[in-house]
Write a protein that holds these residues in place. Structure first.
Motif, PDB file in Angstrom:
ATOM      1  N   PHE A 231       0.621  -1.338   0.201  1.00  0.00           N
ATOM      2  CA  PHE A 231       0.271   0.169   0.354  1.00  0.00           C
ATOM      3  C   PHE A 231       0.595   1.010   0.430  1.00  0.00           C
ATOM      4  O   PHE A 231       0.642   2.243  -0.391  1.00  0.00           O
ATOM      5  N   GLY A 232       2.368   1.369   0.289  1.00  0.00           N
ATOM      6  CA  GLY A 232       3.349   2.341   0.628  1.00  0.00           C
ATOM      7  C   GLY A 232       3.015   2.781  -1.235  1.00  0.00           C
ATOM      8  O   GLY A 232       3.298   4.230  -0.819  1.00  0.00           O
ATOM      9  N   PHE A 233       3.107   2.136  -1.901  1.00  0.00           N
ATOM     10  CA  PHE A 233       3.464   2.923  -3.437  1.00  0.00           C
ATOM     11  C   PHE A 233       2.564   3.750  -3.530  1.00  0.00           C
ATOM     12  O   PHE A 233       2.420   4.487  -4.518  1.00  0.00           O
TER      13      PHE A 233
ATOM     14  N   ILE B  69      -5.496   1.971   3.394  1.00  0.00           N
ATOM     15  CA  ILE B  69      -5.247   2.557   2.234  1.00  0.00           C
ATOM     16  C   ILE B  69      -4.651   3.991   2.753  1.00  0.00           C
ATOM     17  O   ILE B  69      -3.824   4.939   2.237  1.00  0.00           O
ATOM     18  N   PRO B  70      -5.498   5.407   2.967  1.00  0.00           N
ATOM     19  CA  PRO B  70      -5.536   6.482   2.800  1.00  0.00           C
ATOM     20  C   PRO B  70      -4.874   6.769   4.029  1.00  0.00           C
ATOM     21  O   PRO B  70      -4.389   7.542   4.163  1.00  0.00           O
ATOM     22  N   PHE B  71      -4.784   6.233   5.004  1.00  0.00           N
ATOM     23  CA  PHE B  71      -4.378   5.862   6.809  1.00  0.00           C
ATOM     24  C   PHE B  71      -2.270   5.568   6.265  1.00  0.00           C
ATOM     25  O   PHE B  71      -1.897   5.989   6.875  1.00  0.00           O
ATOM     26  N   THR B  72      -2.201   4.676   5.468  1.00  0.00           N
ATOM     27  CA  THR B  72      -0.945   4.383   5.054  1.00  0.00           C
ATOM     28  C   THR B  72      -0.582   5.374   4.136  1.00  0.00           C
ATOM     29  O   THR B  72       1.138   6.342   4.005  1.00  0.00           O
ATOM     30  N   VAL B  73      -0.529   6.385   3.414  1.00  0.00           N
ATOM     31  CA  VAL B  73      -0.449   6.777   2.344  1.00  0.00           C
ATOM     32  C   VAL B  73       0.246   7.741   3.287  1.00  0.00           C
ATOM     33  O   VAL B  73       1.198   8.970   3.363  1.00  0.00           O
TER      34      VAL B  73
END
Length: 259
Positions: A53-55, A135-139
């Motif tokens: 997800f960091g991508f 995903i939003p929290f990872t970004v």
């Protein structure tokens, strides 16, 4: 920067990578005992997704590090805050779009590609839909860590990484003791991601300014090159897990991944 501070930061950096592994060694046997091999294989797939997800930060985490470091010579540079706020906002909006797409395609992906016990398909689909929220929290965490690292505040960044790394192992193991189903276990993974973001939130990053943004193209341009490099590494790292899940079964994957 003094040598003692460098030594302390180095030790902390090492512990940030070692402690989650120790907690993983402690919690994984308990998790496997509580949920069984097939469910554990699916949880391992979830962990691999979290790593990928960091991508979706589009390389902006590293780009923000460079931007803040370049402007660090200018005390209280107002433009810096404008750039950071706009960059994080764009990245967060993009991540929400990706999360919605991920949740939408979870059902056909599980039913048509992965070989999973039919009794667990609905569980895994519900779990993936929850995982999309990560995903939003990872970004957001990636971008905020980039800001702190660019300003040499590695302590705050490392605390976020440490708590998230420990949480994605400990919370699922703890939850599995009383609710051994995938949606609840994935809630534990999501909670770990949220904790990592809360550590990084700082109102000083969103100071209002009337200054016009002038360098956001440079941030996204540099981030694009970083994103291209980040795409290949995680893909090759986790490809074997997804091939096993698609061609054999998630039960075999549990044996494959566990030492």
């Amino acid at each position: 920067m003094s040598s003692s501070k460098i030594a302390k930061d180095t030790i902390f950096n090492i512990l940030v990578h070692i402690l989650p592994l120790i907690f993983g060694l402690i919690s994984i046997p308990l998790l496997m005992k509580n949920i069984g091999f097939e469910r554990f294989g699916l949880v391992s797939l979830a962990w691999s997704l979290i790593g990928y997800f960091g991508f979706f930060d589009l390389g902006l985490g590293k780009s923000l590090t460079k931007f803040v470091a370049d402007h660090g010579r200018e005390k209280d540079h107002p433009l810096q805050f404008v750039e950071i706020r706009k960059t994080i906002f764009v990245a967060f909006c993009f991540s929400i779009f990706i999360a919605l797409a991920f949740a939408f395609f979870a059902d056909p992906f599980v039913n048509k590609i992965l070989k999973i016990n039919s009794a667990l398909k609905s569980e895994f689909i519900s779990g993936l839909e929850l995982l999309a929220v990560c995903i939003p929290f990872t970004v957001l965490a990636s971008c905020l860590r980039g800001v702190f690292e660019g300003s040499n505040n590695f302590k705050r960044s490392n605390w976020s990484i440490l708590l998230t790394g420990i949480g994605i192992y400990i919370l699922p193991a703890f939850i599995s003791s009383w609710q051994p189903t995938l949606p609840f276990i994935f809630k534990g993974i999501l909670a770990a991601r949220i904790i990592g973001v809360l550590v990084l939130l700082d109102r000083s990053l969103f100071i209002d300014s009337s200054q016009r943004s002038a360098g956001i193209r440079g941030i996204f341009g540099y981030g694009g090159w970083v994103a291209a490099l980040n795409l290949i590494g995680p893909f090759l790292t986790y490809l074997d897990r997804w091939m096993i899940g698609a061609l054999i079964s998630s039960t075999i994957m549990a044996y494959y991944l566990t030492p």
